[in-house]
Design a protein around this motif. Structure first.
Motif, PDB file in Angstrom:
ATOM      1  N   LEU A  49       0.821  -1.215   0.000  1.00  0.00           N
ATOM      2  CA  LEU A  49       0.000   0.000   0.000  1.00  0.00           C
ATOM      3  C   LEU A  49       0.859   1.271   0.000  1.00  0.00           C
ATOM      4  O   LEU A  49       0.333   2.370  -0.146  1.00  0.00           O
ATOM      5  N   GLY A  50       2.172   1.115   0.195  1.00  0.00           N
ATOM      6  CA  GLY A  50       3.067   2.260   0.148  1.00  0.00           C
ATOM      7  C   GLY A  50       3.465   2.825   1.502  1.00  0.00           C
ATOM      8  O   GLY A  50       4.103   3.880   1.574  1.00  0.00           O
ATOM      9  N   TYR A  51       3.119   2.152   2.584  1.00  0.00           N
ATOM     10  CA  TYR A  51       3.467   2.639   3.920  1.00  0.00           C
ATOM     11  C   TYR A  51       4.864   2.175   4.304  1.00  0.00           C
ATOM     12  O   TYR A  51       5.302   1.099   3.922  1.00  0.00           O
ATOM     13  N   ARG A  52       5.546   3.005   5.096  1.00  0.00           N
ATOM     14  CA  ARG A  52       6.837   2.649   5.667  1.00  0.00           C
ATOM     15  C   ARG A  52       6.703   2.760   7.172  1.00  0.00           C
ATOM     16  O   ARG A  52       5.982   3.615   7.685  1.00  0.00           O
ATOM     17  N   PHE A  53       7.430   1.899   7.892  1.00  0.00           N
ATOM     18  CA  PHE A  53       7.204   1.778   9.322  1.00  0.00           C
ATOM     19  C   PHE A  53       8.418   1.171  10.006  1.00  0.00           C
ATOM     20  O   PHE A  53       9.354   0.724   9.349  1.00  0.00           O
ATOM     21  N   ARG A  54       8.378   1.149  11.302  1.00  0.00           N
ATOM     22  CA  ARG A  54       9.375   0.476  12.133  1.00  0.00           C
ATOM     23  C   ARG A  54       8.696  -0.747  12.749  1.00  0.00           C
ATOM     24  O   ARG A  54       7.473  -0.785  12.860  1.00  0.00           O
ATOM     25  N   ILE A  55       9.507  -1.722  13.165  1.00  0.00           N
ATOM     26  CA  ILE A  55       8.917  -2.907  13.796  1.00  0.00           C
ATOM     27  C   ILE A  55       9.510  -3.119  15.194  1.00  0.00           C
ATOM     28  O   ILE A  55      10.651  -2.730  15.463  1.00  0.00           O
ATOM     29  N   VAL A 126      -3.653   3.390  18.987  1.00  0.00           N
ATOM     30  CA  VAL A 126      -3.365   1.955  19.012  1.00  0.00           C
ATOM     31  C   VAL A 126      -4.408   1.211  18.197  1.00  0.00           C
ATOM     32  O   VAL A 126      -5.602   1.451  18.318  1.00  0.00           O
ATOM     33  N   PHE A 127      -3.928   0.300  17.382  1.00  0.00           N
ATOM     34  CA  PHE A 127      -4.765  -0.485  16.491  1.00  0.00           C
ATOM     35  C   PHE A 127      -4.360  -1.948  16.657  1.00  0.00           C
ATOM     36  O   PHE A 127      -3.166  -2.261  16.667  1.00  0.00           O
ATOM     37  N   LYS A 139      -9.485  -7.342   3.112  1.00  0.00           N
ATOM     38  CA  LYS A 139     -10.200  -6.649   4.181  1.00  0.00           C
ATOM     39  C   LYS A 139      -9.229  -5.954   5.136  1.00  0.00           C
ATOM     40  O   LYS A 139      -9.457  -4.830   5.568  1.00  0.00           O
ATOM     41  N   VAL A 140      -8.135  -6.646   5.461  1.00  0.00           N
ATOM     42  CA  VAL A 140      -7.117  -6.058   6.343  1.00  0.00           C
ATOM     43  C   VAL A 140      -6.531  -4.810   5.692  1.00  0.00           C
ATOM     44  O   VAL A 140      -6.380  -3.773   6.341  1.00  0.00           O
ATOM     45  N   ALA A 141      -6.222  -4.894   4.399  1.00  0.00           N
ATOM     46  CA  ALA A 141      -5.659  -3.748   3.684  1.00  0.00           C
ATOM     47  C   ALA A 141      -6.616  -2.562   3.702  1.00  0.00           C
ATOM     48  O   ALA A 141      -6.197  -1.410   3.904  1.00  0.00           O
ATOM     49  N   GLN A 142      -7.916  -2.811   3.522  1.00  0.00           N
ATOM     50  CA  GLN A 142      -8.906  -1.722   3.568  1.00  0.00           C
ATOM     51  C   GLN A 142      -8.950  -1.081   4.945  1.00  0.00           C
ATOM     52  O   GLN A 142      -8.977   0.145   5.067  1.00  0.00           O
ATOM     53  N   ARG A 143      -8.953  -1.910   5.988  1.00  0.00           N
ATOM     54  CA  ARG A 143      -8.977  -1.380   7.356  1.00  0.00           C
ATOM     55  C   ARG A 143      -7.738  -0.548   7.641  1.00  0.00           C
ATOM     56  O   ARG A 143      -7.815   0.515   8.251  1.00  0.00           O
ATOM     57  N   LEU A 144      -6.591  -1.045   7.197  1.00  0.00           N
ATOM     58  CA  LEU A 144      -5.338  -0.316   7.425  1.00  0.00           C
ATOM     59  C   LEU A 144      -5.364   1.035   6.721  1.00  0.00           C
ATOM     60  O   LEU A 144      -4.985   2.057   7.306  1.00  0.00           O
ATOM     61  N   SER A 145      -5.814   1.053   5.464  1.00  0.00           N
ATOM     62  CA  SER A 145      -5.874   2.307   4.697  1.00  0.00           C
ATOM     63  C   SER A 145      -6.787   3.326   5.366  1.00  0.00           C
ATOM     64  O   SER A 145      -6.449   4.510   5.476  1.00  0.00           O
ATOM     65  N   ARG A 146      -7.963   2.859   5.810  1.00  0.00           N
ATOM     66  CA  ARG A 146      -8.892   3.769   6.485  1.00  0.00           C
ATOM     67  C   ARG A 146      -8.293   4.309   7.777  1.00  0.00           C
ATOM     68  O   ARG A 146      -8.425   5.483   8.085  1.00  0.00           O
ATOM     69  N   PRO A 151      -0.750   6.913   2.221  1.00  0.00           N
ATOM     70  CA  PRO A 151       0.675   6.665   2.483  1.00  0.00           C
ATOM     71  C   PRO A 151       1.498   7.916   2.270  1.00  0.00           C
ATOM     72  O   PRO A 151       1.038   8.901   1.701  1.00  0.00           O
ATOM     73  N   GLY A 152       2.743   7.881   2.673  1.00  0.00           N
ATOM     74  CA  GLY A 152       3.613   9.042   2.593  1.00  0.00           C
ATOM     75  C   GLY A 152       3.595   9.771   3.911  1.00  0.00           C
ATOM     76  O   GLY A 152       3.010   9.346   4.890  1.00  0.00           O
ATOM     77  N   LYS A 153       4.238  10.904   3.934  1.00  0.00           N
ATOM     78  CA  LYS A 153       4.279  11.707   5.161  1.00  0.00           C
ATOM     79  C   LYS A 153       2.884  12.257   5.476  1.00  0.00           C
ATOM     80  O   LYS A 153       2.233  12.800   4.597  1.00  0.00           O
ATOM     81  N   PRO A 154       2.448  12.120   6.728  1.00  0.00           N
ATOM     82  CA  PRO A 154       1.154  12.712   7.083  1.00  0.00           C
ATOM     83  C   PRO A 154       1.226  14.223   7.009  1.00  0.00           C
ATOM     84  O   PRO A 154       2.269  14.819   7.261  1.00  0.00           O
ATOM     85  N   SER A 155       0.108  14.851   6.658  1.00  0.00           N
ATOM     86  CA  SER A 155       0.098  16.306   6.468  1.00  0.00           C
ATOM     87  C   SER A 155       0.321  17.077   7.755  1.00  0.00           C
ATOM     88  O   SER A 155       0.752  18.210   7.733  1.00  0.00           O
ATOM     89  N   ASN A 156       0.063  16.450   8.918  1.00  0.00           N
ATOM     90  CA  ASN A 156       0.232  17.173  10.178  1.00  0.00           C
ATOM     91  C   ASN A 156       1.630  16.982  10.761  1.00  0.00           C
ATOM     92  O   ASN A 156       1.902  17.400  11.862  1.00  0.00           O
ATOM     93  N   ALA A 157       2.541  16.320  10.031  1.00  0.00           N
ATOM     94  CA  ALA A 157       3.899  16.071  10.554  1.00  0.00           C
ATOM     95  C   ALA A 157       4.771  17.285  10.412  1.00  0.00           C
ATOM     96  O   ALA A 157       4.610  18.131   9.612  1.00  0.00           O
TER      97      ALA A 157
END
Length: 157
Positions: A49-55, A126-127, A139-146, A151-157
């Protein structure tokens, strides 16, 4: 007399296990706490979906499985059995040593709730995604997107 009763129950609980200590140890050693199949499926969906994250951020309460620092959001991916997912066919109470397992699951659920409260107090959203949900990746992908927004930098960052 009371301690003998407890000892008898404990001995009975230990005797009910159908595996030897070595067999039980081998079986338990194969259970992973990180990089589980459900975790890998969710991370793969997020990447597509284009998200980047830490684990596994050990600096946060509960070491969340997936962390989006710029969004201040975390995802826990819970195994249905170990986290006693309610109304889930995967989360059955074992037939042996039931008192042990009831306590174990209650402690796990309390620890989960404590971690969620601590994260929220620190300002994190928390999700939780359950193992049984990962059988339907779309379904998981839809929930995550919502939940996460574009994706990308959030506008409030």
């Amino acid at each position: 007399m009371f301690t003998n009763w407890i000892t008898a129950i404990k001995a009975h609980d230990d005797d009910v296990d159908t595996l030897t200590k070595l067999e039980r140890s081998e079986r338990m050693s194969k259970i992973r706490s990180k990089n589980t199949k459900p975790e890998r499926l969710v991370r793969s969906a997020l990447h597509k979906l284009g998200y980047r994250f830490r684990i596994h951020a050990r600096n946060l309460p509960g070491a969340p499985d997936i962390v989006f620092p710029s969004r201040k959001q975390v995802i826990f991916i819970h195994g249905c059995f170990w986290h006693a997912h309610e109304n889930c066919s995967v989360a059955n109470l074992p037939k042996t040593r039931r008192p042990y397992w009831r306590k174990k699951f209650a402690r796990n659920k309390e620890r989960d709730a404590t971690n969620v409260r601590a994260l929220r107090k620190l300002g994190w959203r928390v999700f939780t995604i359950w193992e049984c949900e990962t059988s339907k990746p779309d379904k998981v992908a839809q929930r995550l997107s919502r939940r996460l927004g574009p994706p990308g930098k959030p506008s409030n960052a």
